[in-house]
Write a protein that holds these residues in place. Structure first.
Motif, PDB file in Angstrom:
ATOM      1  N   VAL A  57      36.199  42.230  29.133  1.00  0.00           N
ATOM      2  CA  VAL A  57      36.505  41.899  30.534  1.00  0.00           C
ATOM      3  C   VAL A  57      37.952  41.421  30.625  1.00  0.00           C
ATOM      4  O   VAL A  57      38.720  41.860  31.482  1.00  0.00           O
ATOM      5  CB  VAL A  57      35.546  40.802  31.067  1.00  0.00           C
ATOM      6  N   GLN A  58      38.317  40.541  29.687  1.00  0.00           N
ATOM      7  CA  GLN A  58      39.663  39.991  29.651  1.00  0.00           C
ATOM      8  C   GLN A  58      40.699  41.090  29.498  1.00  0.00           C
ATOM      9  O   GLN A  58      41.729  41.116  30.163  1.00  0.00           O
ATOM     10  CB  GLN A  58      39.756  38.982  28.480  1.00  0.00           C
ATOM     11  N   ARG A  59      40.377  42.042  28.622  1.00  0.00           N
ATOM     12  CA  ARG A  59      41.286  43.161  28.351  1.00  0.00           C
ATOM     13  C   ARG A  59      41.499  43.989  29.634  1.00  0.00           C
ATOM     14  O   ARG A  59      42.627  44.332  29.969  1.00  0.00           O
ATOM     15  CB  ARG A  59      40.687  44.018  27.233  1.00  0.00           C
ATOM     16  N   VAL A  60      40.432  44.290  30.367  1.00  0.00           N
ATOM     17  CA  VAL A  60      40.582  45.080  31.596  1.00  0.00           C
ATOM     18  C   VAL A  60      41.423  44.298  32.600  1.00  0.00           C
ATOM     19  O   VAL A  60      42.275  44.860  33.291  1.00  0.00           O
ATOM     20  CB  VAL A  60      39.205  45.459  32.204  1.00  0.00           C
ATOM     21  N   LYS A  61      41.212  42.998  32.646  1.00  0.00           N
ATOM     22  CA  LYS A  61      42.004  42.185  33.584  1.00  0.00           C
ATOM     23  C   LYS A  61      43.480  42.209  33.225  1.00  0.00           C
ATOM     24  O   LYS A  61      44.341  42.301  34.104  1.00  0.00           O
ATOM     25  CB  LYS A  61      41.475  40.752  33.615  1.00  0.00           C
ATOM     26  N   GLU A  62      43.751  42.132  31.911  1.00  0.00           N
ATOM     27  CA  GLU A  62      45.146  42.196  31.450  1.00  0.00           C
ATOM     28  C   GLU A  62      45.800  43.503  31.873  1.00  0.00           C
ATOM     29  O   GLU A  62      46.917  43.531  32.376  1.00  0.00           O
ATOM     30  CB  GLU A  62      45.186  42.151  29.918  1.00  0.00           C
ATOM     31  N   ILE A  63      45.070  44.600  31.648  1.00  0.00           N
ATOM     32  CA  ILE A  63      45.603  45.929  31.996  1.00  0.00           C
ATOM     33  C   ILE A  63      46.020  45.962  33.462  1.00  0.00           C
ATOM     34  O   ILE A  63      46.999  46.601  33.829  1.00  0.00           O
ATOM     35  CB  ILE A  63      44.529  47.026  31.723  1.00  0.00           C
ATOM     36  N   ASN A  64      45.279  45.240  34.304  1.00  0.00           N
ATOM     37  CA  ASN A  64      45.493  45.342  35.745  1.00  0.00           C
ATOM     38  C   ASN A  64      46.290  44.203  36.374  1.00  0.00           C
ATOM     39  O   ASN A  64      46.480  44.185  37.592  1.00  0.00           O
ATOM     40  CB  ASN A  64      44.140  45.486  36.445  1.00  0.00           C
ATOM     41  N   ALA A  65      46.736  43.288  35.537  1.00  0.00           N
ATOM     42  CA  ALA A  65      47.406  42.094  36.066  1.00  0.00           C
ATOM     43  C   ALA A  65      48.559  42.455  36.994  1.00  0.00           C
ATOM     44  O   ALA A  65      48.753  41.857  38.044  1.00  0.00           O
ATOM     45  CB  ALA A  65      47.888  41.220  34.921  1.00  0.00           C
ATOM     46  N   ARG A  66      49.315  43.504  36.641  1.00  0.00           N
ATOM     47  CA  ARG A  66      50.511  43.839  37.421  1.00  0.00           C
ATOM     48  C   ARG A  66      50.204  44.419  38.798  1.00  0.00           C
ATOM     49  O   ARG A  66      51.084  44.538  39.634  1.00  0.00           O
ATOM     50  CB  ARG A  66      51.396  44.791  36.629  1.00  0.00           C
ATOM     51  N   PHE A  67      48.949  44.800  39.045  1.00  0.00           N
ATOM     52  CA  PHE A  67      48.647  45.456  40.324  1.00  0.00           C
ATOM     53  C   PHE A  67      48.251  44.512  41.461  1.00  0.00           C
ATOM     54  O   PHE A  67      48.416  44.844  42.625  1.00  0.00           O
ATOM     55  CB  PHE A  67      47.536  46.497  40.145  1.00  0.00           C
ATOM     56  N   HIS A  68      47.697  43.382  41.147  1.00  0.00           N
ATOM     57  CA  HIS A  68      47.186  42.481  42.187  1.00  0.00           C
ATOM     58  C   HIS A  68      46.298  43.252  43.156  1.00  0.00           C
ATOM     59  O   HIS A  68      46.557  43.314  44.349  1.00  0.00           O
ATOM     60  CB  HIS A  68      48.338  41.813  42.957  1.00  0.00           C
ATOM     61  N   ALA A  69      45.291  43.908  42.629  1.00  0.00           N
ATOM     62  CA  ALA A  69      44.447  44.767  43.463  1.00  0.00           C
ATOM     63  C   ALA A  69      42.967  44.402  43.328  1.00  0.00           C
ATOM     64  O   ALA A  69      42.113  45.267  43.191  1.00  0.00           O
ATOM     65  CB  ALA A  69      44.663  46.229  43.101  1.00  0.00           C
ATOM     66  N   ALA A  70      42.665  43.103  43.389  1.00  0.00           N
ATOM     67  CA  ALA A  70      41.265  42.707  43.249  1.00  0.00           C
ATOM     68  C   ALA A  70      40.552  42.717  44.603  1.00  0.00           C
ATOM     69  O   ALA A  70      41.149  42.399  45.633  1.00  0.00           O
ATOM     70  CB  ALA A  70      41.181  41.323  42.624  1.00  0.00           C
ATOM     71  N   ALA A  71      39.242  43.082  44.587  1.00  0.00           N
ATOM     72  CA  ALA A  71      38.413  43.111  45.797  1.00  0.00           C
ATOM     73  C   ALA A  71      38.323  41.693  46.359  1.00  0.00           C
ATOM     74  O   ALA A  71      38.596  40.734  45.638  1.00  0.00           O
ATOM     75  CB  ALA A  71      37.034  43.656  45.445  1.00  0.00           C
TER      76      ALA A  71
END
Ligand SMILES: Cc1cc2nc3c(=O)[nH]c(=O)nc-3n(C[C@H](O)[C@H](O)[C@H](O)COP(=O)(O)OP(=O)(O)OC[C@H]3O[C@@H](n4cnc5c(N)ncnc54)[C@H](O)[C@@H]3O)c2cc1C
Ligand code: SF4
Ligand code: SF4
Ligand code: FES
Lengths: 349, 274
Positions: free
Chosen positions: A201-215
């Motif tokens: 879960v942490q890894r997926v969050k890291e991958i996406n940190a730069r997008f700021h695209a959370a629901a």
């Protein structure tokens, strides 16, 4: 639900047993390390890949194929609707969510008997994700990289062993029939699995940190899709209307019924359709309610993040990232969502 | 598996008679293999075998259950082929689909029925329903427009409809024509200074979308509330059962939730009329 432990050799033996009366579809890894979803002969069980993450191809095509013959007429009575028994190994949490979303569409008040037959005749063995791809963003949509319900069995590879979680009566029966292949997990193993899940879960969050695209997205989509700034300068502008994103998407389900004359009778075929195509909306007299590409591009977002939430209480995007890989215009859906969310934030200031 | 369980399977249907309404509109009297009960406003998917389907709302009375009439404007692939067909030939039918008109909601009210061109066809099954039970409604006003006198659909029935107690029938054509002594102008001219009890009225409209747009604007101008306006949103459709996606307008599937939509439900959809 109950969790058992087994190893790779025993698992393959188990598969061989349960494949006696069904065909196998599974994930396999190619030489470049890419994972594909294929029909696999029983002799090649060693190739079944339960590591890494989702396959390039979506499992949607198994239950809702690109072409399905749905009627032959005229005839005294319509043909009986059947489906071959199948065992599907390797669907990830995102793929399973997508199936649950398709279930709502195809088996609501009016049942699609073709989809239903294929669903009923399949055994679903899902897997935890161990190494997410750079395009994965399930966590941002609010989903998890491991399945929680809706599978028959779920596999979590761990230190050379495989934890097998039972998710349905069917799964329970399969394990019970071959109980010699499964053991009680030793102490601490479940905790280890949980820790590993957390790390992924942490890894997926890291991958996406730069997008700021959370629901959540619904409000932003409702209000900002028509924001001219988003429309004119946003990423939407590079769409070339190829339809790749909808074809690879596990939740896109638009189709068209096409009739043709075949010998002395007629056949009706259900074929995948794409809401980006102008013909999708075309009415008599060449009129269209969505004449501009932008109108149609917006529809994909409204459909997934707004209408679906109202109609089926779920976001019709599972964060699988396939559309990001498939796009000719290099459109990243995370970027689109992020721009919408940002525009919404600004509008509230 | 039984026929009814495959929602894509067309029921074999015989053409009993073809009636020429106008140079471009024909009515087909159909006899399906099994009766297909429907409510006014519900629609059918009609198959020209081996060629394709198109959606049509029956123009006959729902009380006539053995046979069904469908009135079709010739405009493209399927409708061209249909216009070439003769009595005795076979078609296919699936349906009925959609909700149909909220007839019970109209009880005790003034009902304004506004049609344009072939749009009077789907409305005819509603008109029959209303006229059959005319005592239940305060008044029924039919406002109908076509481009030319030749293109007026069901012209032979206008006198009978208009002569019924509680019914008011008005017709217009777009441009002056030789021999035409009636009203001239778009159908919206028939909506000027409506002498009706606004609070107790509903308007129901069917026709090309541009017409629906201007009818809606006119009705709002005349004081109607969005809740009092029903529009036949006859968009591209394929499955008829809320799955294929084609007919979506806002969160609604027109094939399931419509095709007649209350304007209040869809007025916030961006670029509603394209
Ligand atoms: C609920 C409902 C009720 C209706 N009731 C009536 C009625 O009572 N009477 C009436 O006359 N009409 C009615 N219509 C309109 C009628 O359905 C259309 O006129 C009819 O579909 C036209 O079909 P066509 O094949 O003749 O026309 P075309 O213009 O050939 O085709 C229209 C359809 O075919 C597809 N198509 C055709 N060519 C292409 C292409 N090149 N690329 C992609 N797609 C293409 C379009 O997407 C569209 O679905 C109704 C429509 C709806 C939705
Ligand atoms: S999106 Fe999430 S669940 Fe899907 S493959 Fe990637 S990590 Fe796994
Ligand atoms: S929209 Fe893209 S990321 Fe979302 S489910 Fe479809 S293919 Fe996957
Ligand atoms: S016509 Fe297929 S969803 Fe409405």
């Amino acid at each position: 639900m109950k969790v058992w432990v087994t190893d790779r050799e025993k698992f393959e033996f188990f598969l061989e047993k349960i494949l006696a009366d069904s065909v196998l579809y599974a994930n396999v890894e190619d030489q470049e390390g890419q994972v594909h979803f294929e029909r696999l002969p029983k002799e090649e069980l060693t190739r079944v890949c339960i590591e890494k993450a989702r396959a390039l191809e979506t499992t949607k095509a198994l239950f809702f194929p690109p072409r399905t013959k749905v009627a032959q007429y005229p005839s005294a009575s319509p043909a009986e609707i059947t489906a071959t028994k199948s065992t599907v190994v390797g669907i990830r949490a995102c793929g399973l969510k997508a199936l649950q979303i398709l279930d709502r569409v195809f088996t609501d008040d009016v049942m699609d008997p073709f989809y239903q037959a294929k669903r009923e005749n399949s055994t679903i063995i899902t897997c935890d994700c161990t190494e997410p791809w750079e395009t994965c963003f399930c966590t941002e949509v609010g989903y998890k990289p491991y399945p929680e319900s809706g599978f028959d069995l779920n596999l979590a590879p761990l230190d050379g062993q495989i934890l097998v979680e039972v998710g349905s009566e069917k799964g329970e029966a399969l394990v019970a029939e071959h109980s010699e292949l499964f053991a009680e997990p030793e102490k601490g193993l479940l905790e280890k699995m949980k820790a590993k899940r957390k790390a992924v879960v942490q890894r997926v969050k890291e991958i996406n940190a730069r997008f700021h695209a959370a629901a959540p997205y619904q409000e932003a989509v409702k209000k900002q899709l028509i924001n001219p700034l988003w429309a004119k300068q946003g990423v939407a502008y590079s769409c070339v209307e190829c339809g790749a994103c909808t074809h690879v998407c596990p939740t896109c389900r638009c189709f068209l019924l096409v009739d043709e004359q075949v010998g002395d009778h007629s056949e009706r075929t259900m074929v995948w359709d794409v809401c980006f195509y102008p013909g999708y909306w075309r009415m008599a007299g060449n009129l269209s309610p969505k004449p501009r590409l932008l109108d149609r591009f917006q529809n994909r977002f409204s459909c997934k993040f707004d209408y679906f939430v109202d109609n089926y209480q779920a976001i019709a995007c599972t964060g699988c990232g396939r559309c990001i890989q498939a796009c000719m215009g290099k459109i990243d859906i995370r970027q689109c969502l992020s721009e919408l969310l940002a525009a919404d934030k600004t509008s509230k200031k | 598996m039984a026929k009814a369980q495959n929602p894509y399977y067309p029921i074999e249907t015989e053409i009993l008679e073809v009636i020429e309404e106008t140079p471009t509109i024909k009515t087909f009297l159909l006899q399906p293999q099994e009766p297909i009960p429907f409510k006014a406003g519900q629609f059918m998917e009609l198959t020209v075998p081996g060629l394709g389907e198109a959606p049509f709302t029956p123009s006959s009375s729902p009380l006539q259950t053995e046979k069904m009439e469908i009135t079709v404007l010739r405009t493209g692939t399927v409708t061209d082929a249909l216009h070439e067909m003769k009595a005795g030939q076979k078609l296919g039918l699936r349906g009925p689909f959609g909700k149909g008109y909220p007839v019970e909601k109209l009880y005790g009210k003034e009902v304004l029925v506004v049609g344009g061109g072939v749009g009077l066809a789907p409305l005819r099954s509603l008109i029959y329903t209303l006229l059959d039970d005319i005592g239940k409604f305060k008044r029924v006003s039919i406002k109908y427009g076509a481009r030319t006198p030749q293109e007026l659909c069901f012209r032979s029935e206008f006198e009978e409809w208009g002569s019924k107690k509680g019914v008011d029938m008005k017709v217009t054509i777009d441009l002056p024509a030789p021999g035409w002594t009636g009203t001239v102008g778009l159908v919206t001219v028939l909506l000027e200074k409506l002498n009706i009890d606004l609070k107790n009225s509903y308007a129901v409209s069917c026709g090309p979308e541009v017409m629906l747009k201007f009818v809606t604007l006119k009705l709002l101008e005349e004081g109607f509330e969005p809740e009092q306006i029903y529009l036949s949103m006859n968009r591209n459709m394929s499955c008829g059962v809320g799955k294929c996606g084609h007919c979506i307008v806002g969160r609604y599937f027109l094939c399931k939730d419509g095709p007649d939509m209350c304007y209040a439900d869809i007025m916030d959809v961006p670029n509603l009329f394209g």
